[in-house]
Design a protein around this motif. Structure first.
Motif, short mmCIF file in Angstrom:
data_model
loop_
_atom_site.label_atom_id
_atom_site.label_comp_id
_atom_site.label_asym_id
_atom_site.label_seq_id
_atom_site.Cartn_x
_atom_site.Cartn_y
_atom_site.Cartn_z
N GLY A 1 0.80 -1.21 0.00
CA GLY A 1 0.00 0.00 0.00
C GLY A 1 0.83 1.26 0.00
N LEU B 1 -1.67 -0.86 -9.38
CA LEU B 1 -2.93 -0.19 -9.09
C LEU B 1 -3.50 -0.82 -7.83
N GLN B 2 -3.22 -0.19 -6.68
CA GLN B 2 -3.59 -0.80 -5.40
C GLN B 2 -5.09 -0.79 -5.18
N SER B 3 -5.83 0.05 -5.90
CA SER B 3 -7.27 0.09 -5.71
C SER B 3 -7.95 -1.19 -6.17
N SER B 4 -7.35 -1.90 -7.11
CA SER B 4 -7.95 -3.13 -7.66
C SER B 4 -7.03 -4.34 -7.54
N ASN B 5 -5.92 -4.21 -6.82
CA ASN B 5 -4.94 -5.30 -6.70
C ASN B 5 -4.54 -5.85 -8.06
N THR C 1 -11.26 10.04 -5.12
CA THR C 1 -12.01 9.88 -3.87
C THR C 1 -11.09 9.99 -2.66
N GLN C 2 -9.90 9.39 -2.74
CA GLN C 2 -8.95 9.47 -1.64
C GLN C 2 -8.50 10.90 -1.38
N TRP D 1 -10.62 6.21 -8.08
CA TRP D 1 -10.35 5.89 -6.67
C TRP D 1 -9.42 6.92 -6.04
N LEU D 2 -8.41 7.34 -6.77
CA LEU D 2 -7.48 8.34 -6.25
C LEU D 2 -8.20 9.67 -6.01
N SER E 1 -10.46 3.34 -13.56
CA SER E 1 -11.03 3.04 -12.25
C SER E 1 -10.09 3.47 -11.12
N HIS E 2 -8.80 3.28 -11.33
CA HIS E 2 -7.83 3.66 -10.31
C HIS E 2 -7.77 5.18 -10.15
#
Length: 543
Positions: free
Chosen positions: A225, A242-246, A324-325, A321-322, A317-318
């Motif tokens: 992470g 891409l850690q949001s989706s492994n 949102t973070q 996610w970023l 998608s990643h």
């Protein structure tokens, strides 16, 4: 540029899924000095050689195994040092059992698969006899060979059988994008080579405990992470995690050599070793080509198109996610990952441009063997090729537009982070303006002899306690930020010595603080009694 020795380690192509940086100057078959750089010395043996630059083709009947002397037997300008530098020498030395898969296209356009050919290491002569005596069946318009885990002898046999330039193998081994046509003979045929690097999405493997394995790193963060930083440079040749989706975005290679002839063409799909760099396997591509049932060369390009589309979907998608973070946390460390993705975006732009040029090359490279056919047949074939390549070019334009849109969104997210950071910095500046006044108010409000006569506390007590606590606070900051501020090179060693001394100083400060706190209550009790008497006497005097 480098944060630590681990950065240098990640430059190894065999480590962490990193592919080598392509040397484009060594991919052109018309280059006068194959795999020779500016500072290299000219091989005097080659200059003194009486052999012709290009020997006549061999009939493989009276040559006494010419394939075993590849590449100098056919290309004398490839000296030993050049063969070694191009990695062909390592490929030739490779000893393993290989498998050749077939996909044949007959005159009716029907796709079929023949039995697999096993090229065993312990029976090389049998493989060569089978190879040199093989002929394309009359009803087969195109035969496609997919080679799994190509051995050194099989590589040389394919070269000798189909007269393949060494540039095809050197470009494939070194991941160098290239496209060119050679040996063009009007009304007979030609050779076409396409080596294309493209992007694809991969699932991140996990170990038995469910923890993400770190065999393949992202560009800056490891598989666990954001909070655990990997000390390495921004490396666009390494997979992007891409850690949001492994998952990860890795580079793949499409390497095809097509021998076009009027009486049956042959296509060779070159692949690296099993599971090397996570590239597309032989069996997978062979099944996909057979399942498509249309123009084989265009289907290869469609495979790259599908991979690109899926990869950019995962990246989209990643990015969401970023965003949102950033909105929920406003963590400044996220800017590091945003910078990494933008660096990869720039690289992806160049890869898409190279993909476009490859499609245009296929579109414009007309088969010379078609000139022997009727005008109507040539026209229909050209229209079909233009149509298929047009679809691919439109798809590439769509991919590039999506990539630019993602890049703009990343810029917006970075601007949001910096805006929030600037606001907090301004608040800090405003708070700093009140610190001197707050400090003075605190000092004048202390019960010490300097300001309150008769009390037991002194300014020395204040500076002792404040100094120790300041050292301890600074140690906590350095302890948690040491990886981020560690300087590179020789300064690192001296810095480590300083930090060891600093840790010793902090431990000593802790001991002094504990001793001081043990003594302080005794001073406070005695001081309070004396203080009461003094204040009482003072009060009586005032009355």
């Amino acid at each position: 540029m480098f944060a630590s020795s681990s950065s240098t380690r990640l430059l190894d192509p065999k480590v962490d899924g990193r592919i080598p940086v392509p040397s484009h100057r060594h991919a052109a078959p018309s280059a006068p000095w194959p795999w020779v750089d500016i500072q290299d010395k000219v091989d005097q043996t080659q200059l003194d050689s009486p052999l012709p630059p290009i020997p006549p083709p061999c009939d493989h009947k009276s040559c006494n195994e010419c394939w075993n002397r590849y590449p100098p037997s056919r290309f004398p300008n490839w000296t030993e040092s050049q063969v070694r530098r191009s990695k062909i020498a390592d490929a030739i030395k490779k000893k393993t059992d290989s498998i050749i898969y077939h996909v044949d296209v007959d005159s009716n356009g029907l796709f079929t698969a023949r039995d697999k050919i096993f090229a065993r290491e312990d029976d090389i002569e049998k493989t060569w006899k089978l190879m040199k005596n093989s002929e394309t069946p009359e009803n087969i318009r195109l035969q496609t060979l997919f080679v799994e885990d190509m051995s050194g002898p099989l590589l040389r046999m394919l070269r000798a059988k189909y007269n393949i330039e060494p540039f095809f193998f050197s470009s494939s081994l070194n991941w160098i994008p290239s496209r060119y046509a050679e040996e063009i003979v009007p009304k007979k045929g030609d050779h076409i080579t396409i080596t294309l690097t493209f992007l694809k999405s991969l699932a991140v493997p996990q170990d038995q405990t469910g923890t993400l394995r770190s065999t393949l790193y992202g560009s800056v963060y490891n598989m666990i992470g954001l909070n655990e930083r990997v000390d390495q440079m921004i490396d666009i040749q390494a997979p992007l995690k891409l850690q949001s989706s492994n998952s990860m975005l890795a580079l793949d290679l499409l390497s095809v050599h097509l021998i076009r002839k009027e009486n049956g063409s042959t296509m060779i799909s070159y692949h690296h070793g099993k599971d090397e760099h996570g590239t597309t396997t032989v069996k997978y591509l062979q099944e996909r080509i057979r399942f498509a049932g249309q123009s084989v060369l265009v289907v290869f390009l469609w495979h790259a198109m599908y991979a690109w589309d899926e990869a950019l979907e995962s990246l989209y998608s990643h990015v969401c996610w970023l965003e949102t973070q950033v909105i929920s946390t406003s963590d400044l460390r996220l800017t590091q990952e945003l910078y990494i993705i933008r660096a990869h975006h720039l690289h992806y732009s160049s890869l898409l441009e190279d993909f476009k040029k490859s499609v245009e090359f296929v579109q414009k490279s007309r088969n010379p063997a078609m000139d022997s056919l009727e005008e109507e047949v040539r026209k229909n074939s050209a229209e079909l090729m233009d149509k298929e390549c047009g679809y691919l070019l439109k798809g590439i334009e769509r991919l590039e537009m999506g990539r630019r849109m993602q890049d703009e969104r990343l810029k917006n997210v970075m601007n949001l982070i910096f805006s929030t950071y600037n606001i907090m910095k301004q608040i800090s500046y405003l708070t700093t303006a009140f610190i001197p006044a707050s400090f003075m108010a605190t000092v004048f409000g202390m019960n010490v002899k300097t300001f309150s006569p008769g009390t037991a506390g002194t300014l020395l007590h204040y500076f002792e306690a404040a100094g120790v606590l300041t050292i301890i606070t600074m140690w906590f900051i350095l302890a948690f930020q040491r990886k981020n501020i560690l300087p590179p090179g020789l300064v690192m060693r001296s810095y480590q010595l300083v930090t060891k001394f600093w840790d010793l100083l902090v431990i000593t400060s802790w001991v002094q603080l504990i001793k001081y706190l043990k003594k302080f209550p005794k001073r406070r009790d005695g001081g309070d009694g004396a203080g009461k008497q003094t204040r009482g006497a003072g009060a009586g005097a005032l009355v």
